[in-house]
Design a protein around this motif. Structure first.
Motif, PDB file in Angstrom:
ATOM      1  N   MET A  27      10.409 -22.296 -10.816  1.00  0.00           N
ATOM      2  CA  MET A  27      10.335 -20.994 -10.194  1.00  0.00           C
ATOM      3  C   MET A  27      11.143 -20.026 -11.052  1.00  0.00           C
ATOM      4  N   THR A  28      10.630 -18.804 -11.164  1.00  0.00           N
ATOM      5  CA  THR A  28      11.290 -17.753 -11.913  1.00  0.00           C
ATOM      6  C   THR A  28      11.398 -16.511 -11.045  1.00  0.00           C
ATOM      7  N   VAL A  29      12.554 -15.871 -11.065  1.00  0.00           N
ATOM      8  CA  VAL A  29      12.768 -14.623 -10.332  1.00  0.00           C
ATOM      9  C   VAL A  29      13.115 -13.555 -11.357  1.00  0.00           C
ATOM     10  N   THR A  30      12.386 -12.441 -11.332  1.00  0.00           N
ATOM     11  CA  THR A  30      12.655 -11.341 -12.249  1.00  0.00           C
ATOM     12  C   THR A  30      12.746 -10.037 -11.465  1.00  0.00           C
ATOM     13  N   THR A  31      13.492  -9.084 -12.022  1.00  0.00           N
ATOM     14  CA  THR A  31      13.601  -7.759 -11.421  1.00  0.00           C
ATOM     15  C   THR A  31      13.254  -6.722 -12.469  1.00  0.00           C
ATOM     16  N   TYR A  32      12.812  -5.565 -11.987  1.00  0.00           N
ATOM     17  CA  TYR A  32      12.402  -4.490 -12.876  1.00  0.00           C
ATOM     18  C   TYR A  32      12.581  -3.174 -12.140  1.00  0.00           C
ATOM     19  N   THR A  33      13.096  -2.167 -12.822  1.00  0.00           N
ATOM     20  CA  THR A  33      13.247  -0.846 -12.222  1.00  0.00           C
ATOM     21  C   THR A  33      12.726   0.199 -13.199  1.00  0.00           C
ATOM     22  N   ALA A  34      11.856   1.085 -12.718  1.00  0.00           N
ATOM     23  CA  ALA A  34      11.334   2.185 -13.529  1.00  0.00           C
ATOM     24  C   ALA A  34      10.766   3.251 -12.612  1.00  0.00           C
ATOM     25  N   LYS A  35      10.931   4.510 -13.005  1.00  0.00           N
ATOM     26  CA  LYS A  35      10.360   5.636 -12.255  1.00  0.00           C
ATOM     27  C   LYS A  35      10.676   5.558 -10.771  1.00  0.00           C
ATOM     28  N   ARG A  36      11.952   5.327 -10.448  1.00  0.00           N
ATOM     29  CA  ARG A  36      12.428   5.295  -9.067  1.00  0.00           C
ATOM     30  C   ARG A  36      11.722   4.227  -8.226  1.00  0.00           C
ATOM     31  N   ARG A  37      11.350   3.137  -8.866  1.00  0.00           N
ATOM     32  CA  ARG A  37      10.717   2.016  -8.171  1.00  0.00           C
ATOM     33  C   ARG A  37      11.394   0.727  -8.632  1.00  0.00           C
ATOM     34  N   ALA A  38      11.723  -0.129  -7.674  1.00  0.00           N
ATOM     35  CA  ALA A  38      12.328  -1.426  -7.975  1.00  0.00           C
ATOM     36  C   ALA A  38      11.332  -2.519  -7.610  1.00  0.00           C
ATOM     37  N   GLU A  39      11.243  -3.527  -8.463  1.00  0.00           N
ATOM     38  CA  GLU A  39      10.356  -4.650  -8.203  1.00  0.00           C
ATOM     39  C   GLU A  39      11.104  -5.965  -8.359  1.00  0.00           C
ATOM     40  N   LEU A  40      10.786  -6.883  -7.481  1.00  0.00           N
ATOM     41  CA  LEU A  40      11.314  -8.244  -7.527  1.00  0.00           C
ATOM     42  C   LEU A  40      10.106  -9.171  -7.535  1.00  0.00           C
ATOM     43  N   THR A  41      10.025 -10.022  -8.538  1.00  0.00           N
ATOM     44  CA  THR A  41       8.894 -10.943  -8.650  1.00  0.00           C
ATOM     45  C   THR A  41       9.393 -12.375  -8.612  1.00  0.00           C
ATOM     46  N   VAL A  42       8.765 -13.181  -7.770  1.00  0.00           N
ATOM     47  CA  VAL A  42       9.033 -14.619  -7.695  1.00  0.00           C
ATOM     48  C   VAL A  42       7.741 -15.307  -8.136  1.00  0.00           C
ATOM     49  N   SER A  43       7.855 -16.147  -9.172  1.00  0.00           N
ATOM     50  CA  SER A  43       6.654 -16.790  -9.702  1.00  0.00           C
ATOM     51  C   SER A  43       6.904 -18.272  -9.966  1.00  0.00           C
ATOM     52  N   ASP A  44       5.801 -19.001 -10.071  1.00  0.00           N
ATOM     53  CA  ASP A  44       5.892 -20.409 -10.435  1.00  0.00           C
ATOM     54  C   ASP A  44       4.668 -20.804 -11.240  1.00  0.00           C
ATOM     55  N   GLU A  45       4.759 -21.949 -11.871  1.00  0.00           N
ATOM     56  CA  GLU A  45       3.651 -22.502 -12.639  1.00  0.00           C
ATOM     57  C   GLU A  45       3.097 -23.687 -11.868  1.00  0.00           C
ATOM     58  N   GLY A  46       2.401 -23.396 -10.793  1.00  0.00           N
ATOM     59  CA  GLY A  46       1.835 -24.438  -9.948  1.00  0.00           C
ATOM     60  C   GLY A  46       0.328 -24.338  -9.927  1.00  0.00           C
ATOM     61  N   PRO A  47      -0.295 -24.965  -8.963  1.00  0.00           N
ATOM     62  CA  PRO A  47      -1.760 -25.001  -8.910  1.00  0.00           C
ATOM     63  C   PRO A  47      -2.403 -23.665  -8.534  1.00  0.00           C
ATOM     64  N   GLY A  48      -1.635 -22.685  -8.153  1.00  0.00           N
ATOM     65  CA  GLY A  48      -2.197 -21.392  -7.786  1.00  0.00           C
ATOM     66  C   GLY A  48      -2.750 -21.371  -6.367  1.00  0.00           C
ATOM     67  N   ILE A  49      -3.146 -20.205  -5.948  1.00  0.00           N
ATOM     68  CA  ILE A  49      -3.722 -20.006  -4.618  1.00  0.00           C
ATOM     69  C   ILE A  49      -5.170 -19.597  -4.815  1.00  0.00           C
ATOM     70  N   PRO A  50      -6.114 -20.299  -4.196  1.00  0.00           N
ATOM     71  CA  PRO A  50      -7.530 -19.983  -4.386  1.00  0.00           C
ATOM     72  C   PRO A  50      -7.842 -18.519  -4.055  1.00  0.00           C
ATOM     73  N   GLN A  51      -8.752 -17.931  -4.796  1.00  0.00           N
ATOM     74  CA  GLN A  51      -9.133 -16.528  -4.608  1.00  0.00           C
ATOM     75  C   GLN A  51      -9.542 -16.249  -3.158  1.00  0.00           C
ATOM     76  N   ARG A  52     -10.290 -17.170  -2.540  1.00  0.00           N
ATOM     77  CA  ARG A  52     -10.751 -16.958  -1.166  1.00  0.00           C
ATOM     78  C   ARG A  52      -9.575 -16.861  -0.191  1.00  0.00           C
ATOM     79  N   ALA A  53      -8.473 -17.522  -0.500  1.00  0.00           N
ATOM     80  CA  ALA A  53      -7.302 -17.486   0.372  1.00  0.00           C
ATOM     81  C   ALA A  53      -6.436 -16.258   0.113  1.00  0.00           C
ATOM     82  N   GLN A  54      -6.475 -15.703  -1.092  1.00  0.00           N
ATOM     83  CA  GLN A  54      -5.627 -14.572  -1.440  1.00  0.00           C
ATOM     84  C   GLN A  54      -5.890 -13.341  -0.571  1.00  0.00           C
TER      85      GLN A  54
END
Length: 98
Positions: A1-28
């Motif tokens: 699992m990876t957690v990253t943060t990013y701030t630009a143009k008065r917007r903050a983002e927090l992303t949590v990601s992993d390298e797993g099997p993914g989530i099927p498009q129909r479920a997204q």
């Protein structure tokens, strides 16, 4: 699992990601619905629904990006005190006062 943060143009983002099997498009398209679970592993199906509700209450959003080998959830929020003043003014205008 990876957690990253990013701030630009008065917007903050927090992303949590992993390298797993993914989530099927129909479920997204349903992943943020209350009580929806995409697999048979169990769980209540409330976590992402609650996360989305909280983000929306703060004028933000939660997004998903997923493929067969990768999934990322990104929380995006307006940054800074100006955002908090605007949100408080909307609550007062709407009559909640809190």
């Amino acid at each position: 699992m990876t957690v990253t943060t990013y701030t630009a143009k008065r917007r903050a983002e927090l992303t949590v990601s992993d390298e797993g099997p993914g989530i099927p498009q129909r479920a997204q398209s349903r992943i943020f619905e209350r009580f929806y679970t995409a697999d048979k592993a169990g769980g209540s199906g409330l976590g992402l629904a609650i996360a989305q509700e909280l983000a929306q209450r703060m004028d933000g959003e939660v997004e998903i990006s997923s493929s067969r080998i990768y999934t990322a959830f990104t929380l995006g929020l307006a940054a800074g005190p100006r955002h908090r003043r605007r949100a408080a003014a909307r609550r007062v205008a709407a009559g909640s006062g809190t």
